[in-house]
Design a protein around this motif. Structure first.
Motif, short mmCIF file in Angstrom:
data_model
loop_
_atom_site.label_atom_id
_atom_site.label_comp_id
_atom_site.label_asym_id
_atom_site.label_seq_id
_atom_site.Cartn_x
_atom_site.Cartn_y
_atom_site.Cartn_z
N GLU A 1 70.05 38.17 30.96
CA GLU A 1 70.56 39.41 30.37
C GLU A 1 69.43 40.45 30.28
N PRO A 2 69.76 41.72 30.47
CA PRO A 2 68.72 42.76 30.44
C PRO A 2 68.13 42.94 29.04
N GLU A 3 66.82 43.05 28.98
CA GLU A 3 66.13 43.31 27.72
C GLU A 3 65.93 44.81 27.57
N ALA A 4 65.33 45.22 26.46
CA ALA A 4 65.23 46.64 26.11
C ALA A 4 64.56 47.46 27.21
N ALA A 5 63.47 46.96 27.77
CA ALA A 5 62.75 47.72 28.80
C ALA A 5 63.60 47.90 30.05
N GLU A 6 64.39 46.88 30.40
CA GLU A 6 65.25 46.97 31.57
C GLU A 6 66.40 47.94 31.33
N ILE A 7 66.95 47.93 30.13
CA ILE A 7 68.02 48.88 29.80
C ILE A 7 67.49 50.31 29.89
N GLU A 8 66.27 50.53 29.40
CA GLU A 8 65.67 51.87 29.49
C GLU A 8 65.46 52.27 30.94
N ARG A 9 65.04 51.34 31.77
CA ARG A 9 64.86 51.64 33.19
C ARG A 9 66.18 52.03 33.84
N ARG A 10 67.24 51.32 33.50
CA ARG A 10 68.56 51.65 34.07
C ARG A 10 69.05 53.00 33.56
N LEU A 11 68.77 53.31 32.32
CA LEU A 11 69.11 54.63 31.79
C LEU A 11 68.47 55.73 32.64
N GLU A 12 67.19 55.58 32.91
CA GLU A 12 66.44 56.60 33.65
C GLU A 12 66.85 56.65 35.11
N THR A 13 67.18 55.50 35.69
CA THR A 13 67.46 55.42 37.13
C THR A 13 68.89 55.80 37.48
N PHE A 14 69.83 55.50 36.59
CA PHE A 14 71.25 55.66 36.91
C PHE A 14 71.98 56.60 35.95
N HIS A 15 71.96 56.28 34.68
CA HIS A 15 72.73 57.03 33.68
C HIS A 15 72.28 58.49 33.62
N ALA A 16 70.98 58.72 33.48
CA ALA A 16 70.47 60.08 33.32
C ALA A 16 70.73 60.96 34.54
N PRO A 17 70.51 60.47 35.77
CA PRO A 17 70.80 61.33 36.94
C PRO A 17 72.28 61.70 37.05
N TYR A 18 73.16 60.77 36.72
CA TYR A 18 74.59 61.09 36.77
C TYR A 18 74.91 62.23 35.81
N HIS A 19 74.41 62.12 34.59
CA HIS A 19 74.74 63.15 33.60
C HIS A 19 74.00 64.46 33.84
N ALA A 20 72.82 64.38 34.44
CA ALA A 20 72.14 65.62 34.82
C ALA A 20 72.96 66.37 35.86
N ALA A 21 73.52 65.64 36.83
CA ALA A 21 74.35 66.26 37.85
C ALA A 21 75.64 66.82 37.25
N LEU A 22 76.25 66.05 36.36
CA LEU A 22 77.49 66.51 35.75
C LEU A 22 77.25 67.76 34.91
N ALA A 23 76.17 67.76 34.13
CA ALA A 23 75.85 68.92 33.30
C ALA A 23 75.58 70.15 34.16
N GLU A 24 74.91 69.95 35.28
CA GLU A 24 74.61 71.07 36.18
C GLU A 24 75.88 71.66 36.77
N GLU A 25 76.82 70.80 37.16
CA GLU A 25 78.07 71.30 37.72
C GLU A 25 78.93 72.00 36.67
N ILE A 26 78.93 71.47 35.46
CA ILE A 26 79.67 72.13 34.38
C ILE A 26 79.11 73.53 34.15
N GLU A 27 77.78 73.64 34.13
CA GLU A 27 77.16 74.94 33.89
C GLU A 27 77.43 75.89 35.06
N ARG A 28 77.40 75.38 36.28
CA ARG A 28 77.70 76.21 37.45
C ARG A 28 79.11 76.78 37.37
N ILE A 29 80.07 75.93 37.03
CA ILE A 29 81.46 76.38 36.94
C ILE A 29 81.66 77.32 35.76
#
Length: 267
Positions: free
Chosen positions: A106-134
């Motif tokens: 099971e993922p430990e705290a450091a791995e969860i943080e890595r996944r946040l930075e690698t996957f979760h954050a880029p998705y929401h950065a893109a979504l926020a950018e598109e919302i602002e563009r529209i």
């Protein structure tokens, strides 16, 4: 693989697709048991279901699987439904409460943080950018978050889920007219059942971005998979007849939201 795919359009409506991705890095998959590797809790074929339903709608789609990290969960790990069964930011169990990982993997705290930075954050950065563009283009943006789930998941809810499950966090995430129109179209759709702010009130995406006072409205639609799949089990294939019928209702919803936004924008 890029964690997010974007199809840009000019409509005031943006489609969020956080749970249709199937990508799992090899290092993560190596820790999964057979339940984890099955990826059963995917929003199967939802991106295909919505494709072309509203020409001009922007689409923001996560390519990674929710078992890697759930793009529709609070990055802090706080539960969206305190006191109710749900799955975590980095899920350890599936929707039937079965473990996803081999013992000790099971993922430990450091791995969860890595996944946040690698996957979760880029998705929401893109979504926020598109919302602002529209919003910059129209003065208004409607985020319509697209989801699906099996009709029966006893661990998560009792009984059989309605076909259309509309979530606005009890009206907080969008203009009342958006909620009213969507609920009315679903209620009048022949042969379907619907509910508003029932078991699914909108996930983190809807709650985070939905700020009607700023011109950004958000609404979640959780579809029962029996409305568009041949079976709610592997291989989860899209049923052309069911999907075609459902797409007609979805087109009515999305075009109504688009027209409302354009009228508000004075277009």
């Amino acid at each position: 693989m890029d964690p997010v795919e974007i199809v840009r359009g000019d409509s005031p409506v943006i489609l969020g697709l956080p749970h249709t991705g199937l990508y799992v890095p090899e290092a993560i998959e190596a820790g999964f048991n057979q339940t984890g590797k099955a990826l059963s809790d995917t929003d199967w074929n939802v991106h295909r279901l919505y494709d072309g339903v509203l020409p001009g709608a922007t689409q923001v789609r996560a390519t990674f699987h929710r078992y890697v990290i759930d793009a529709n969960r609070d990055p802090s790990g706080q539960s969206l439904y305190p006191g109710q069964n749900t799955t975590a930011l980095c899920p350890l169990t599936d929707f039937d409460d079965n473990p996803l990982y081999l013992p000790g993997k099971e993922p430990e705290a450091a791995e969860i943080e890595r996944r946040l930075e690698t996957f979760h954050a880029p998705y929401h950065a893109a979504l926020a950018e598109e919302i602002e563009r529209i919003r910059n283009r129209h003065g208004i943006a409607i985020l319509y978050d697209c989801h699906s789930i099996r009709s029966e998941c006893p661990f998560l809810f009792d009984g059989v889920l309605p076909d259309f499950n509309i979530g606005t966090n009890d009206g907080a995430t969008c203009d009342p007219e958006i909620e009213r129109m969507t609920a009315e179209i679903c209620a009048l759709a022949e042969g379907y059942t619907s509910t508003l702010n029932g078991r699914f009130k909108g996930g983190w995406t809807t709650r985070h971005y939905g700020r009607p006072e700023t011109g950004v409205h958000a609404i979640q639609m959780e579809l029962a998979q029996k409305t568009h799949l041949m079976t709610e089990s592997h291989p989860f294939e899209l049923d052309p007849l069911k999907a075609g019928r459902l797409r007609g209702v979805l087109a009515t919803i999305l075009s109504s939201l688009e027209q409302w936004a354009l009228e508000r924008a004075g277009r």
